[in-house]
Scaffold this motif. Structure first.
Motif, PDB file in Angstrom:
ATOM      1  N   SER A  94       0.802  -1.237   0.000  1.00 27.13           N
ATOM      2  CA  SER A  94       0.000   0.000   0.000  1.00 27.13           C
ATOM      3  C   SER A  94       0.829   1.279   0.000  1.00 27.13           C
ATOM      4  O   SER A  94       0.270   2.378  -0.093  1.00 27.13           O
ATOM      5  N   GLU A  95       2.169   1.157   0.073  1.00 33.66           N
ATOM      6  CA  GLU A  95       3.034   2.344   0.042  1.00 33.66           C
ATOM      7  C   GLU A  95       3.345   2.662  -1.415  1.00 33.66           C
ATOM      8  O   GLU A  95       4.406   2.319  -1.936  1.00 33.66           O
ATOM      9  N   ILE A  96       2.411   3.330  -2.072  1.00 32.28           N
ATOM     10  CA  ILE A  96       2.540   3.558  -3.511  1.00 32.28           C
ATOM     11  C   ILE A  96       1.800   4.824  -3.904  1.00 32.28           C
ATOM     12  O   ILE A  96       0.865   5.251  -3.225  1.00 32.28           O
ATOM     13  N   GLU A  97       2.244   5.418  -5.014  1.00 35.73           N
ATOM     14  CA  GLU A  97       1.596   6.605  -5.551  1.00 35.73           C
ATOM     15  C   GLU A  97       1.388   6.433  -7.054  1.00 35.73           C
ATOM     16  O   GLU A  97       2.018   5.595  -7.693  1.00 35.73           O
ATOM     17  N   SER A  98       0.525   7.278  -7.598  1.00 36.40           N
ATOM     18  CA  SER A  98       0.302   7.286  -9.037  1.00 36.40           C
ATOM     19  C   SER A  98       1.582   7.695  -9.756  1.00 36.40           C
ATOM     20  O   SER A  98       2.336   8.563  -9.277  1.00 36.40           O
ATOM     21  N   LEU A  99       1.830   7.104 -10.907  1.00 40.98           N
ATOM     22  CA  LEU A  99       3.006   7.455 -11.702  1.00 40.98           C
ATOM     23  C   LEU A  99       3.019   8.946 -12.035  1.00 40.98           C
ATOM     24  O   LEU A  99       4.085   9.552 -12.135  1.00 40.98           O
ATOM     25  N   GLU A 100       1.857   9.519 -12.168  1.00 44.01           N
ATOM     26  CA  GLU A 100       1.774  10.946 -12.472  1.00 44.01           C
ATOM     27  C   GLU A 100       2.420  11.792 -11.376  1.00 44.01           C
ATOM     28  O   GLU A 100       2.954  12.880 -11.637  1.00 44.01           O
ATOM     29  N   ALA A 101       2.423  11.291 -10.131  1.00 45.08           N
ATOM     30  CA  ALA A 101       2.981  12.036  -9.000  1.00 45.08           C
ATOM     31  C   ALA A 101       4.495  11.906  -8.896  1.00 45.08           C
ATOM     32  O   ALA A 101       5.118  12.611  -8.090  1.00 45.08           O
TER      33      ALA A 101
END
Length: 219
Positions: A75-82
């Motif tokens: 769950s430690e993840i962000e959108s590639l856009e970020a």
């Protein structure tokens, strides 16, 4: 931890996302070297969902790359856009068929493939900043489309994919799964991983070498 590496994922599972073992071995080696990392994935639906038991497409099922990749990243993840390349010292793309199906259309188009524009923008930013890039398994085949220079890469001894890399203007080097191909000039490191590895131990050697080389380049 002073160094930071971005990990770009494409889902969860070798048939339609990021290869789980390759991702885990990458994160393990980074942690062993006390290198911080952050995972990213496109916030987009996969073109296809594959049943990992039968290998068949799930025609009526939809999965999101970011949501699926969160399984791998705990769950430690962000959108590639970020992803801001300025915040990181290097970037690694694990393999898996998600590279050929989600991050590109290689699975359908072969050497005529296109790459997800957002992914290309992020990788080009790392490249232009002189920050090292690690590619493994299917990710290595993206190099000719991501970067406008000829870079030696490897998918081991897979003749079909090696031929496609050459057709796209790339330079393929045969390499065993426990080793790496290094382009020091352009700061690119590739390894076959499970494109040819016969087991975890063999893949781990090549993946560890890839991470070690990136570590050297980030010093």
């Amino acid at each position: 931890m002073s160094k930071q590496v971005a990990i770009i994922l494409s889902g969860c599972g070798f048939r339609d996302g990021s290869e789980i073992y390759e991702t885990t071995l990458t994160l393990l080696r980074l942690d062993q070297l006390d290198i911080a990392y952050r995972c990213f994935a496109p916030d987009l639906d996969q073109p296809k969902v594959i049943d990992h038991v039968s290998g068949e497409a799930c025609e009526n099922e939809t999965r999101n790359m970011l949501v699926e990749s969160a399984r791998l990243a705990r769950s430690e993840i962000e959108s590639l856009e970020a992803l801001n390349p300025d915040d990181f010292d290097g970037v690694i793309l694990p393999g898996g068929q998600g590279v050929a199906k989600n991050l590109s259309d290689f699975a359908e188009a072969g050497a005529d493939m296109t790459v997800l524009p957002l992914l290309r923008d992020k990788i080009v930013a790392f490249f232009e900043a002189g920050k090292p890039i690690g590619l493994m398994c299917y990710s290595s085949l993206l190099a000719p489309r991501l970067l406008d220079v000829t870079i030696p890469v490897t998918v081991g001894h897979n003749a079909r994919i090696a031929g496609a890399i050459s057709s796209m203007g790339g330079l393929h080097k045969t390499c065993s799964a426990d080793d790496v191909v290094v382009d020091r000039e352009h700061r690119i490191v590739t390894t076959p991983a499970f494109m040819t590895a016969k087991g975890l131990a063999e893949a781990a050697k090549g993946i560890s070498k890839l991470v070690d080389k990136l570590d050297e380049m980030m010093r």
